[in-house]
Design an enzyme around this catalytic site. Structure first.
Site, PDB file in Angstrom:
ATOM      1  CG  HIS A  44      30.987 147.131  88.395  1.00 47.79           C
ATOM      2  ND1 HIS A  44      31.213 145.833  88.007  1.00 47.79           N
ATOM      3  CD2 HIS A  44      29.863 147.527  87.749  1.00 47.79           C
ATOM      4  CE1 HIS A  44      30.268 145.458  87.154  1.00 47.79           C
ATOM      5  NE2 HIS A  44      29.429 146.470  86.982  1.00 47.79           N
ATOM      6  CG  LEU A  45      32.153 148.446  95.816  1.00 47.46           C
ATOM      7  CD1 LEU A  45      31.852 147.780  97.160  1.00 47.46           C
ATOM      8  CD2 LEU A  45      32.401 149.944  96.021  1.00 47.46           C
ATOM      9  NE  ARG A  46      36.183 148.478  88.287  1.00 45.82           N
ATOM     10  CZ  ARG A  46      35.383 148.018  87.341  1.00 45.82           C
ATOM     11  NH1 ARG A  46      34.863 146.798  87.417  1.00 45.82           N
ATOM     12  NH2 ARG A  46      35.068 148.754  86.311  1.00 45.82           N
TER      13      ARG A  46
ATOM     14  CE  LYS B 286      25.268 141.234  85.874  1.00 42.34           C
ATOM     15  NZ  LYS B 286      26.225 142.323  85.864  1.00 42.34           N
TER      16      LYS B 286
ATOM     17  CG  HIS C   8      37.295 151.112  83.609  1.00 41.64           C
ATOM     18  ND1 HIS C   8      37.783 149.826  83.551  1.00 41.64           N
ATOM     19  CD2 HIS C   8      35.955 151.004  83.431  1.00 41.64           C
ATOM     20  CE1 HIS C   8      36.785 148.985  83.346  1.00 41.64           C
ATOM     21  NE2 HIS C   8      35.656 149.665  83.276  1.00 41.64           N
TER      22      HIS C   8
ATOM     23  CG  ASP D 258      26.815 149.198  85.337  1.00 43.67           C
ATOM     24  OD1 ASP D 258      27.616 148.480  85.961  1.00 43.67           O
ATOM     25  OD2 ASP D 258      26.717 149.189  84.100  1.00 43.67           O
TER      26      ASP D 258
ATOM     27  CG  HIS E  38      25.670 142.418  80.878  1.00 42.97           C
ATOM     28  ND1 HIS E  38      26.410 143.502  81.279  1.00 42.97           N
ATOM     29  CD2 HIS E  38      25.511 142.551  79.540  1.00 42.97           C
ATOM     30  CE1 HIS E  38      26.692 144.260  80.232  1.00 42.97           C
ATOM     31  NE2 HIS E  38      26.169 143.699  79.164  1.00 42.97           N
TER      32      HIS E  38
ATOM     33  CG  LEU F   7      30.124 147.615  77.410  1.00 40.82           C
ATOM     34  CD1 LEU F   7      31.271 146.677  77.656  1.00 40.82           C
ATOM     35  CD2 LEU F   7      29.611 147.484  75.988  1.00 40.82           C
TER      36      LEU F   7
ATOM     37  CG  HIS G 212      24.507 146.834  88.557  1.00 36.80           C
ATOM     38  ND1 HIS G 212      24.063 145.896  87.646  1.00 36.80           N
ATOM     39  CD2 HIS G 212      25.808 147.055  88.247  1.00 36.80           C
ATOM     40  CE1 HIS G 212      25.054 145.565  86.837  1.00 36.80           C
ATOM     41  NE2 HIS G 212      26.134 146.268  87.174  1.00 36.80           N
TER      42      HIS G 212
ATOM     43  CG  ASN H  65      32.763 142.772  86.864  1.00 37.49           C
ATOM     44  OD1 ASN H  65      32.517 143.279  87.944  1.00 37.49           O
ATOM     45  ND2 ASN H  65      32.869 143.483  85.749  1.00 37.49           N
TER      46      ASN H  65
ATOM     47  CG  HIS I 277      23.253 147.394  83.147  1.00 37.45           C
ATOM     48  ND1 HIS I 277      22.956 146.509  82.142  1.00 37.45           N
ATOM     49  CD2 HIS I 277      24.332 146.882  83.777  1.00 37.45           C
ATOM     50  CE1 HIS I 277      23.820 145.518  82.157  1.00 37.45           C
ATOM     51  NE2 HIS I 277      24.660 145.722  83.149  1.00 37.45           N
TER      52      HIS I 277
END
Ligand code: NCD
Ligand code: ZN
Length: 347
Positions: free
Chosen positions: A18-20, A102, A254, A250, A139, A222, A16, A44, A177
């Site tokens: 997030h690579l942007r 997802k 940011h 996860d 999620h 989150l 899980h 996302n 998560h």
């Protein structure tokens, strides 16, 4: 496997992540690719990765951003919407690189405004996923603002997840998560169709960490951190050697400007030292010998993918996590536990 001051593991995977995109992707990808052989890449983005064509293009951008000499395989996911067409599922399976879909309940988290407004709208797609063996990643939080934020995971199990598993008993589902004793117990007691990922931050921190000496945006993610009793239940479960529970960081970077502001974005950037943080928690739990299967075997087994064959080594060594790392122009990312010392280091 265990010597006094070092451990050697099969190369792990992150189930899980997030690579942007764009400059952010280029900045964070090397941290993950250094440690992990593969990762399930969350969809996302803005706009989200909805179709197989979107996923193919995003995958190509990831591979282009990968520094020479690092081998890393992005495993792609599609962002489920109310209007995802059923035909997209067969395309996803045929692609060979889309490994899951997802479910973000609309409004549950960062960039989830295109998420599912009511699960019934996705039943035809879920039936096709069940038929073709494509896992659903959830999620697991209700979004009803009337539900206390600390109770939203437990409410999701009762209101959404349990009925979903009954309706689609052959659908593979990963509860992402997990943060509560309720989730740990539910996943344990459910059938083999259900597994869970566990983050390093939910294993290491309880909700007090969000408020120590003031409001701490770098501990805001989150699902939010939970009470100590929940953390302990999740630790006990993740370190127990149960194959239904595996590593998913996860890691969700940011820029500092989105964290140090009146309404801070949710997400902990843990990829920089992810494996070391998991090693720390498994060691604290007296379960270092269980780390390899959690990090390197159970996820691959659940997804029906081969386990990695190369090895990595962690050494017992105290070092300091940097205060910040390059991310966007003049807007760095602050890693989880910035400035603090940790006691394992990948060599
Ligand atoms: C994630 C993000 O920033 O994309 N944030 C987070 O707190 N985990 C979204 C998510 O996985 O919920
Ligand atoms: Zn996430």
């Amino acid at each position: 496997m265990t010597e006094l001051n070092q451990i050697t593991l099969t190369r792990p995977d992150d189930w899980h992540l997030h690579l942007r995109d764009g400059a952010a992707l280029a900045a964070v990808l090397p941290h993950t690719a250094r440690q992990f052989g593969r990762a399930i890449v969350m969809p996302n983005l803005k706009p989200p990765v909805i179709t197989v064509a979107d996923a193919a293009a995003y995958r190509q951008r990831i591979l282009t951003a990968l520094p020479a000499g690092l081998s890393f395989e992005p495993l792609m996911t599609l962002y489920l919407t109310d209007t995802t067409p059923v035909v997209e599922i067969a395309k996803a399976v045929d692609s060979g690189f889309v490994k899951a879909v997802k479910l973000f309940p609309a409004g549950a988290t960062t960039n989830s405004d295109s998420g599912v407004t009511s699960i019934e709208k996705t039943y035809a797609v879920l039936a096709e996923m069940e038929k073709l063996g494509l896992p659903l990643l959830v999620h697991g939080e209700e979004t009803d603002p009337a539900i206390d934020i600390f109770d939203r995971e437990a409410a999701f199990i009762e209101r959404t997840l349990e009925p979903l598993l009954k309706r689609f008993p052959g659908l593979k589902v990963v509860m992402e998560h997990i943060t509560t004793a309720d989730a740990a117990d539910f996943v344990k007691s459910a059938g083999a169709q259900l597994a869970a990922t566990v983050t390093a931050h939910h294993l290491l921190l309880n909700r007090n960490a969000m408020f120590t000496g003031g409001l701490r945006p770098y501990h805001y993610c989150l699902p939010v951190l939970k009470a100590e009793k929940h953390r302990q239940a999740v630790v006990a479960t993740a370190t127990s050697g149960n194959p239904k529970f595996f590593l998913g960081t996860d890691s969700a970077p940011h820029p500092r400007s989105a964290k140090e502001t009146a309404i801070a974005a949710g997400g902990c950037f843990s990829a920089f030292a992810a494996l070391e943080l998991y090693a720390q928690i498994f060691e604290q739990a007296g379960a270092l010998e269980k780390l390899e299967a959690f990090a390197s075997f159970y996820g691959a087994d659940f997804y029906g993918l081969p386990r990695n064959t190369s090895k990595i080594t962690l050494k017992k060594e105290t070092w300091q996590i940097p205060a910040s790392l390059p991310y966007l122009d003049n807007d760095p990312v602050v890693p989880l536990f910035a400035g603090e010392t940790i006691c394992w280091k990948m060599s």
